[in-house]
Scaffold this active site. Structure first.
Site, mmCIF file in Angstrom:
data_model
loop_
_atom_site.group_PDB
_atom_site.id
_atom_site.type_symbol
_atom_site.label_atom_id
_atom_site.label_comp_id
_atom_site.label_asym_id
_atom_site.label_seq_id
_atom_site.Cartn_x
_atom_site.Cartn_y
_atom_site.Cartn_z
ATOM 1 C CB SER A 53 43.465 47.926 45.128
ATOM 2 O OG SER A 53 44.204 47.004 44.480
ATOM 3 C CG LEU B 122 38.156 43.097 33.583
ATOM 4 C CD1 LEU B 122 37.996 43.777 32.317
ATOM 5 C CD2 LEU B 122 38.868 42.208 33.675
ATOM 6 C CB ILE C 114 37.192 48.604 36.884
ATOM 7 C CG1 ILE C 114 35.763 48.387 35.806
ATOM 8 C CG2 ILE C 114 38.578 49.120 36.396
ATOM 9 C CD1 ILE C 114 36.565 46.957 34.787
ATOM 10 C CD GLU C 115 41.227 44.460 42.765
ATOM 11 O OE1 GLU C 115 42.161 44.215 43.368
ATOM 12 O OE2 GLU C 115 41.138 43.785 42.212
ATOM 13 C CB ILE C 116 42.065 51.372 39.658
ATOM 14 C CG1 ILE C 116 41.207 51.273 38.885
ATOM 15 C CG2 ILE C 116 43.141 51.796 39.081
ATOM 16 C CD1 ILE C 116 40.037 52.682 38.334
#
Length: 130
Positions: A113, A75, A124-126
Site C-alpha cells: 500500500s 479507507l 486513503i490507502e491504495i
C-alpha cells in the site's frame, strides 16, 4: 448475513476539491442521481461495483451519521493497476504520498500500500494484492 459493501458516504467541506481528487487523481467517475427524502439531485463517485455518495458539510441528506465530519474516514482501495503505476499517477498529479509503499494485511490476503490524504484529510490507502 452481510455479503458486500454497496456504498459509503463521505462528508466534505470542499466539494469541488473532493470531486477533483477522486475523479482526476484516483480515476473514479462522477455520477449525478435523484435520491433522498424529498428527492433531490445528489452526487456520487463510482468505481467498480461500489460508489461513494457525497454529502456537503452542513447540507447533509437525511438520514445521516450521528456526527458527519470531513476528515474522519480511513479507507483502503484495491487498485486496478500495479502499485508502481499508482505511484506514478500520484506523482504526475503532484499528489503527495504520506507513507509507503508498505506491506499490510488486507481483508482477504496481504497487500502492498501507499497512503495519501484527500482534500478533507481523510486517510486513503491504495493497495495491490501480493
Amino acid at each position: 448475513m452481510i455479503d458486500h459493501l454497496d456504498h459509503l458516504v463521505l462528508t466534505t467541506s470542499r466539494p469541488q476539491a473532493c470531486i477533483d481528487f477522486y475523479t482526476r487523481v484516483l480515476g473514479m467517475q462522477l455520477e449525478s442521481f435523484i435520491g433522498g427524502t424529498p428527492p433531490v439531485e445528489r452526487q456520487a463517485l463510482k468505481f467498480g461495483h461500489q460508489k461513494i455518495n457525497i454529502h456537503v458539510q452542513g447540507s447533509e441528506f437525511e438520514p445521516k451519521a450521528h456526527l458527519p465530519v470531513p476528515g474522519a474516514l480511513d479507507l483502503c482501495f484495491i487498485a486496478s493497476m500495479p502499485l508502481q503505476a499508482v505511484i506514478e499517477r500520484l506523482q504526475q498529479a503532484e499528489w503527495p504520498i504520506v507513507e509507503g509503499p508498505v506491506l499490510r494485511t488486507g481483508a482477504t490476503q496481504k497487500i502492498r500500500s501507499v497512503y495519501v490524504r484527500d482534500p478533507d484529510f481523510n486517510l486513503i490507502e491504495i493497495s495491490e494484492l501480493v
